[in-house]
Motif scaffolding. Sequence first.
Motif, PDB file in Angstrom:
ATOM      1  N   GLY A   1       0.844  -1.200   0.000  1.00 45.22           N
ATOM      2  CA  GLY A   1       0.000   0.000   0.000  1.00 45.22           C
ATOM      3  C   GLY A   1       0.871   1.239   0.000  1.00 45.22           C
ATOM      4  O   GLY A   1       2.086   1.170  -0.248  1.00 45.22           O
ATOM      5  N   GLU A   2       0.262   2.361   0.292  1.00 45.60           N
ATOM      6  CA  GLU A   2       1.018   3.619   0.253  1.00 45.60           C
ATOM      7  C   GLU A   2       1.680   3.915   1.593  1.00 45.60           C
ATOM      8  O   GLU A   2       2.902   3.902   1.732  1.00 45.60           O
ATOM      9  CB  GLU A   2       0.061   4.760  -0.116  1.00 45.60           C
ATOM     10  CG  GLU A   2       0.749   6.087  -0.249  1.00 45.60           C
ATOM     11  CD  GLU A   2      -0.227   7.241  -0.253  1.00 45.60           C
ATOM     12  OE1 GLU A   2      -0.791   7.560   0.817  1.00 45.60           O
ATOM     13  OE2 GLU A   2      -0.435   7.840  -1.331  1.00 45.60           O
ATOM     14  N   GLN A   3       0.864   4.153   2.602  1.00 49.35           N
ATOM     15  CA  GLN A   3       1.352   4.482   3.941  1.00 49.35           C
ATOM     16  C   GLN A   3       0.211   4.245   4.922  1.00 49.35           C
ATOM     17  O   GLN A   3      -0.954   4.222   4.509  1.00 49.35           O
ATOM     18  CB  GLN A   3       1.782   5.949   4.012  1.00 49.35           C
ATOM     19  CG  GLN A   3       0.637   6.907   3.773  1.00 49.35           C
ATOM     20  CD  GLN A   3       0.929   8.332   4.208  1.00 49.35           C
ATOM     21  OE1 GLN A   3       1.954   8.611   4.805  1.00 49.35           O
ATOM     22  NE2 GLN A   3       0.023   9.246   3.911  1.00 49.35           N
ATOM     23  N   PRO A   4       0.505   4.056   6.193  1.00 54.00           N
ATOM     24  CA  PRO A   4      -0.595   3.860   7.144  1.00 54.00           C
ATOM     25  C   PRO A   4      -1.485   5.095   7.199  1.00 54.00           C
ATOM     26  O   PRO A   4      -1.001   6.213   6.984  1.00 54.00           O
ATOM     27  CB  PRO A   4       0.111   3.652   8.498  1.00 54.00           C
ATOM     28  CG  PRO A   4       1.549   3.971   8.278  1.00 54.00           C
ATOM     29  CD  PRO A   4       1.818   4.012   6.819  1.00 54.00           C
ATOM     30  N   GLY A   5      -2.749   4.881   7.488  1.00 55.53           N
ATOM     31  CA  GLY A   5      -3.679   6.000   7.672  1.00 55.53           C
ATOM     32  C   GLY A   5      -3.844   6.271   9.165  1.00 55.53           C
ATOM     33  O   GLY A   5      -3.109   5.720   9.998  1.00 55.53           O
TER      34      GLY A   5
ATOM     35  N   PRO B   1      -1.280  -2.575   9.575  1.00 57.20           N
ATOM     36  CA  PRO B   1      -1.610  -2.035   8.260  1.00 57.20           C
ATOM     37  C   PRO B   1      -3.032  -2.393   7.836  1.00 57.20           C
ATOM     38  O   PRO B   1      -3.553  -3.439   8.222  1.00 57.20           O
ATOM     39  CB  PRO B   1      -0.595  -2.719   7.335  1.00 57.20           C
ATOM     40  CG  PRO B   1      -0.285  -4.005   8.004  1.00 57.20           C
ATOM     41  CD  PRO B   1      -0.379  -3.748   9.493  1.00 57.20           C
TER      42      PRO B   1
ATOM     43  N   ALA C   1      -9.926   1.977   4.156  1.00 55.84           N
ATOM     44  CA  ALA C   1      -9.294   1.443   2.935  1.00 55.84           C
ATOM     45  C   ALA C   1      -9.016  -0.049   3.112  1.00 55.84           C
ATOM     46  O   ALA C   1      -9.152  -0.841   2.176  1.00 55.84           O
ATOM     47  CB  ALA C   1      -7.998   2.194   2.639  1.00 55.84           C
TER      48      ALA C   1
ATOM     49  N   ASN D   1       3.369  -1.544   3.501  1.00 56.13           N
ATOM     50  CA  ASN D   1       3.237  -0.230   2.879  1.00 56.13           C
ATOM     51  C   ASN D   1       4.584   0.260   2.368  1.00 56.13           C
ATOM     52  O   ASN D   1       5.631  -0.111   2.918  1.00 56.13           O
ATOM     53  CB  ASN D   1       2.700   0.781   3.899  1.00 56.13           C
ATOM     54  CG  ASN D   1       1.213   0.628   4.130  1.00 56.13           C
ATOM     55  OD1 ASN D   1       0.412   0.790   3.211  1.00 56.13           O
ATOM     56  ND2 ASN D   1       0.839   0.279   5.351  1.00 56.13           N
TER      57      ASN D   1
HETATM   58  N1  URA Z   1      -3.712   2.943   3.158  1.00 59.25           N
HETATM   59  C1  URA Z   1      -2.540   2.326   2.926  1.00 59.25           C
HETATM   60  O1  URA Z   1      -1.936   2.482   1.882  1.00 59.25           O
HETATM   61  N2  URA Z   1      -2.065   1.522   3.855  1.00 59.25           N
HETATM   62  C2  URA Z   1      -2.658   1.287   5.002  1.00 59.25           C
HETATM   63  O2  URA Z   1      -2.142   0.551   5.821  1.00 59.25           O
HETATM   64  C3  URA Z   1      -3.896   1.942   5.212  1.00 59.25           C
HETATM   65  C4  URA Z   1      -4.403   2.777   4.286  1.00 59.25           C
END
Ligand code: URA
Length: 489
Positions: free
Chosen positions: A325-329, A338, A343, A365
């Motif tokens: 994924g991109e990054q934690p929300g 994660p 999402a 991520n």
């Molecule tokens: N979006 C992401 O890309 N990663 C996550 O862990 C949560 C939301």
Amino acid sequence: MRSIVIEDHFASWRAASLGALAEGLAPETIEWRVKQEPESPQEQALFDYGATSEEAEPRSTAVHVSKELAALLQDAALYRESQRWAFLYKVLWRWHHGDRAAASPADTDGARLHRMAKSVRRAKHDMIAYVRFRKQTSASAVQTPEYIAWYEPEHDVLAWAAEHFAQRMGRSTWMITTPRGAAFWDGQQLHLEQRRALPGDHRCDTADEAETLWLTYYRSTFNPARLNEAALEQHMPVRFWKGLPEGHLIPAMISEAKSGARRVAQASGVGALAGKTIPIEADMAQPARDQPSSLDTCRRCDLWRNATQAVGSSGPSDARIMLIGEQPGDQEDLSGQPFVGPAGQLLETAMTRAGLSREQVYLTNAVKHFKWEPRGKRRLHKTPGQREIEACSYWLERELHTVRPAVIVALGATALTALLRGKVSLSDHLDAPFGVQGGWGIATYHPSFALRQQADADREKVLAEISNALIRARELAESATPTATKQQQ
Ligand code: URA
């Protein structure tokens, strides 16, 4: 000048006021006096309406006030100020004589009335929120209430608050003591005692079992990363701390949070770092430092400063499929896992449709810390920059090396950029699997792109695309060694 003696409460004032209105006594002709205990015979001889609620009103007149004014008068009557009764009578007098402005916040008296009522309402709220009962443990011959609380209300709201607690605490007996009086609930009936502050007033200083538990809970739920001193003091003003069992913990927790005594240290001025960002190669970042030994201690870019914690991966380290994924929300940042927020839920739907479960795939991520900006009380997601993606690629590389997945699914452009180590276009990679890291790579949309679609049909379309990409990933993972259609690395 007429002297009217009343008891120090609304009902007494109200009865006396109706009598005074019936007599046509203008406000400036009355001296309002509060009955002192014990009552002196001389006082009784004064113009005394004897106006307790039970006693008959000598002469009174019907006064029609609006509901709003009635509520304002009742609240303002609890405001601690020696002139309150005279002032309330002035307002009532003006209203009774057709001057409706008396209750308007635009009028001098009206504004004062509103201010008083507002302050009292706040004091009521505070008392409900900040009274802490302590269970009495001492076995004594004298019957004492099961729970005792000490509180210092700002206005005369004890009786009101006592009614509130009486309705909620069932048969348990309790007592609230304040500098000016006490309320006692014997399990069936409420007893109120008005008095002045006594030097011997004691506060209950021994913690009961529930309180010990409460303190442990309070300490453990305190999140130093989210400390906002101004907000804390606004919601729980400092003047209440002394009456709260947790009050003595707060200063220490604030100072610990500030000095970084926690697992992932963060400054209290979250996101407040000023200065210019200088783009540098990730490899060159802090070259003199050892590589961080764990994700928790990673300082390869600045994102750690504003995040609660680094968020690692989930799933087996020998999984055939890795989803990036991109990054934690926001929710991932708080939970440390994660894809647990909205999402993540959508991704799970797509996985289910594709015949995959969370237990089967390795979820991670591209960037491990939550990048956000404040918007009111919310933390709004901010897309990580190239520098942060590069700095964090150190961790992704390690994961790729350890897991060696047969198929890697990049969810969105950031993940694809991290996977292919350079700015690439997502749309160019959507259609066909490509070879990467000795296996297959598949690019698809990030689940939050689906969440951002307004129309149900559009959301469903993106979800279907993600599901199809996952189906392809599963099929490739199940099939033989990949022969890359387009080897990219
Ligand atoms: N979006 C992401 O890309 N990663 C996550 O862990 C949560 C939301």
